[in-house]
Design an enzyme around this catalytic site. Structure first.
Site, PDB file in Angstrom:
ATOM      1  N   ALA A 202       0.786  -1.231   0.000  1.00 32.83           N
ATOM      2  CA  ALA A 202       0.000   0.000   0.000  1.00 32.83           C
ATOM      3  C   ALA A 202       0.820   1.284   0.000  1.00 32.83           C
ATOM      4  O   ALA A 202       0.447   2.258  -0.661  1.00 32.83           O
ATOM      5  CB  ALA A 202      -0.947  -0.003   1.204  1.00 32.83           C
ATOM      6  N   ALA A 203       1.889   1.331   0.791  1.00 30.06           N
ATOM      7  CA  ALA A 203       2.642   2.582   0.932  1.00 30.06           C
ATOM      8  C   ALA A 203       3.246   2.999  -0.419  1.00 30.06           C
ATOM      9  O   ALA A 203       3.624   2.131  -1.211  1.00 30.06           O
ATOM     10  CB  ALA A 203       3.726   2.417   1.979  1.00 30.06           C
ATOM     11  N   PRO A 204       3.295   4.304  -0.718  1.00 32.33           N
ATOM     12  CA  PRO A 204       2.985   5.444   0.157  1.00 32.33           C
ATOM     13  C   PRO A 204       1.506   5.784   0.302  1.00 32.33           C
ATOM     14  O   PRO A 204       1.155   6.663   1.066  1.00 32.33           O
ATOM     15  CB  PRO A 204       3.735   6.597  -0.498  1.00 32.33           C
TER      16      PRO A 204
ATOM     17  N   GLY B  33      -1.156   6.468  -2.209  1.00 32.05           N
ATOM     18  CA  GLY B  33      -1.983   7.238  -3.131  1.00 32.05           C
ATOM     19  C   GLY B  33      -3.198   6.467  -3.619  1.00 32.05           C
ATOM     20  O   GLY B  33      -4.331   6.977  -3.614  1.00 32.05           O
TER      21      GLY B  33
ATOM     22  N   ASP C 142       4.670  -8.671   6.070  1.00 29.13           N
ATOM     23  CA  ASP C 142       5.094  -9.176   4.768  1.00 29.13           C
ATOM     24  C   ASP C 142       3.917  -9.936   4.157  1.00 29.13           C
ATOM     25  O   ASP C 142       3.393 -10.873   4.767  1.00 29.13           O
ATOM     26  CB  ASP C 142       6.298 -10.108   4.957  1.00 29.13           C
TER      27      ASP C 142
ATOM     28  N   ASP D  51      -0.256  -3.796  -6.235  1.00 35.45           N
ATOM     29  CA  ASP D  51       0.544  -2.842  -7.002  1.00 35.45           C
ATOM     30  C   ASP D  51       1.997  -3.213  -6.716  1.00 35.45           C
ATOM     31  O   ASP D  51       2.601  -2.731  -5.770  1.00 35.45           O
ATOM     32  CB  ASP D  51       0.226  -1.409  -6.558  1.00 35.45           C
TER      33      ASP D  51
ATOM     34  N   CYS E 196       4.081   0.109 -12.286  1.00 32.71           N
ATOM     35  CA  CYS E 196       4.378   1.383 -12.968  1.00 32.71           C
ATOM     36  C   CYS E 196       5.533   1.155 -13.942  1.00 32.71           C
ATOM     37  O   CYS E 196       6.430   1.981 -14.078  1.00 32.71           O
ATOM     38  CB  CYS E 196       4.690   2.497 -11.975  1.00 32.71           C
TER      39      CYS E 196
END
Length: 488
Positions: A303-305, A307, A354, A372, A425
């Site tokens: 999840a981090a950061p 957005g 983890d 992601d 990404c």
């Protein structure tokens, strides 16, 4: 006769002459003190590449206008013997006698490096951390780098040989720190060459050039308005106009683009007061692929950061839950601070752990699971310039293995009939389509579902995946696939 070691320069101001050497140490096999027919005993270093050492000195002298590029080809008048004298006086040691093959290599390297010097220097300067690093570089170090660049770019010498031999030459002729710099800069060049070849292979030369131009252009930034706090895009636009920040409206309703003025946005407190968040539309489209609906339970696996976590939570309209799992506790804390700022802390729950361990132990299943995944970031090089120096093929191989592990783990958290969304990404097929293909082969209970209806048609691939391209869409590169789990 008391010279048995190799001079190494500790101070840039020290003379390159061999001074202060007394006594005869126990000789290492890589050095020889064989007499050359006179009382002078040359120090022959067998550790370094002899033709590269001679080429470096020849380039150094050519730069000062004290030598012709092809002098070594002239065997008359003892030019070769004189050359060895220059090498010894400059480097503090001699090389072995050069045979005809060595002389040809020296000639090719010196002539080619001089011919391409301006091009090579431009590349070296661009790969230095600062321009002054290049402008203040000591002459011998620069010649060694020039040799390495010419060998990589024009001679196609094996990469390991170029790096190892030129690093060793810099360490012996100068000092260990000089070798470290040669190592770092040559590896940056090799990384760029690998990336460019890969892009040309998959995209074609024309698209690869467009992509590189995009990556080297000044990046724009996108702001996503926080509708949960009651703001609209018009509210954000009005604030930007008050701050005299030029903007463009995005194809996504919640987004506005700016190329300059981010500092003014930060200083005005637009982020702190929860009016907006910095997020690229490519990430916004990934959330559209997830398609969060009120009442659903969603797991954001890495999840981090945060957005995408915040955007998904805002789409739930106060009904449902988003669990934010991440291995980094500090980044999770920042995520939850942002959630509070956006009035989403009652929707988002943070989980420190983890994914690979959590998925084995958890009995909770979710309607939708977003992975992601950690990736090369090859789709966001315009904003993350540091990544272009920190990626190589070995990294991609390791990432692919990690992505497979995480996909397997994330799949355990999906309810029967639920959806697993895999995103990156990156613009590399190996990290995107290929990962989905191999996952489905391992997990026949999951079926790819096209993203038609979730994102505009221009972002949908022939296989039904979401893909944004910097050159086609003027967005960061990203990828997402929907994978539906069977009911049984």
């Amino acid at each position: 006769e008391g010279r048995g070691g190799v001079w190494k320069r500790d101070d840039p101001e020290d003379s390159p002459r061999r001074t202060g050497m007394t006594g005869v140490p126990k000789l290492n096999p890589k050095f020889s003190t064989k007499r050359a027919g006179t009382s002078k005993v040359p120090i022959i270093n067998f550790e370094v590449s002899h033709h590269r050492a001679v080429a470096a000195v020849r380039l150094l002298r050519a730069d000062k206008g004290k030598a012709f590029v092809d002098l070594l080809n002239e065997k008359a008048n003892d030019s070769g013997e004189n050359e060895m004298g220059y090498v010894e006086r400059t480097l503090g040691f001699s090389t072995r006698h050069l045979d005809d093959r060595d002389i040809r290599l020296v000639t090719v390297i010196v002539a080619g490096t001089v011919r391409w010097k301006r091009y090579i220097d431009y590349l070296i300067m661009s790969l230095c951390s600062e321009e002054k690093v290049f402008s203040n570089m000591e002459p011998l170090l620069l010649q060694i780098l020039r040799i390495g660049f010419f060998e990589i770019l024009k001679l196609n010498v094996p990469a390991y040989a170029v790096v190892d031999e030129n690093v060793r030459l810099a360490k012996v002729a100068l000092r260990p720190g000089a070798g470290n710099m040669v190592n770092a800069i040559l590896r940056k060049l090799l990384l760029l060459k690998w990336m460019v070849r890969r892009w040309i292979r998959f995209l074609g030369k024309e698209e690869a050039l467009k992509l590189m131009n995009w990556n080297n252009s000044d990046p724009y930034f996108s702001l996503r308005v926080n509708t949960t706090n009651g703001y609209t895009r018009d509210d954000l636009v009005n604030r930007l106009e008050d701050l005299q920040v030029h903007y463009e409206k995005s194809i996504m309703d919640e987004f506005v683009r700016i190329r300059e003025g981010m500092q003014a946005v930060l200083q005005a407190g637009l982020l702190k007061e929860g009016m907006c968040a910095v997020q690229d539309e490519s990430a916004g489209f990934v959330v559209s692929v997830v398609d969060p609906q009120p009442g659903e339970t969603i797991m954001d696996c890495c999840a981090a950061p945060g957005g995408k976590t915040l955007f998904m939570a805002s789409r739930l309209a106060g009904q449902g839950k988003v669990s934010a799992l991440d291995i980094n506790k500090g980044r999770l804390r920042i995520l939850m601070e942002a959630a509070k700022c956006h009035n989403l802390d009652d929707i988002i729950t943070d989980i420190h752990g983890d994914l690979r361990l959590y998925a084995k132990e958890s009995t909770v299943k979710y309607d939708k699971v977003l992975l992601d995944a950690p990736c090369s970031g090859l789709g966001v090089l315009s904003k993350r310039a540091d990544l272009r120096w920190n990626r190589q093929f070995e990294d991609l191989e390791e990432l692919v293995c990690l992505q497979d592990e995480l996909l397997d783990s994330a799949s355990l958290l999906v309810k029967p009939g639920g959806v697993l969304i895999y995103s990156t990404c990156s613009i590399d097929h190996e990290e995107n389509e290929n990962r989905v293909t191999t996952f489905v082969q391992r997990h026949p209970e999951f079926t790819p579902q096209g993203v038609h209806g979730y994102v505009p048609a221009e972002f949908i691939t022939d296989d039904g995946f979401y893909s944004s391209s910097p050159t086609k869409h003027s967005l960061d590169g990203a990828f997402a696939a929907r994978l539906v789990r069977s009911m049984h």
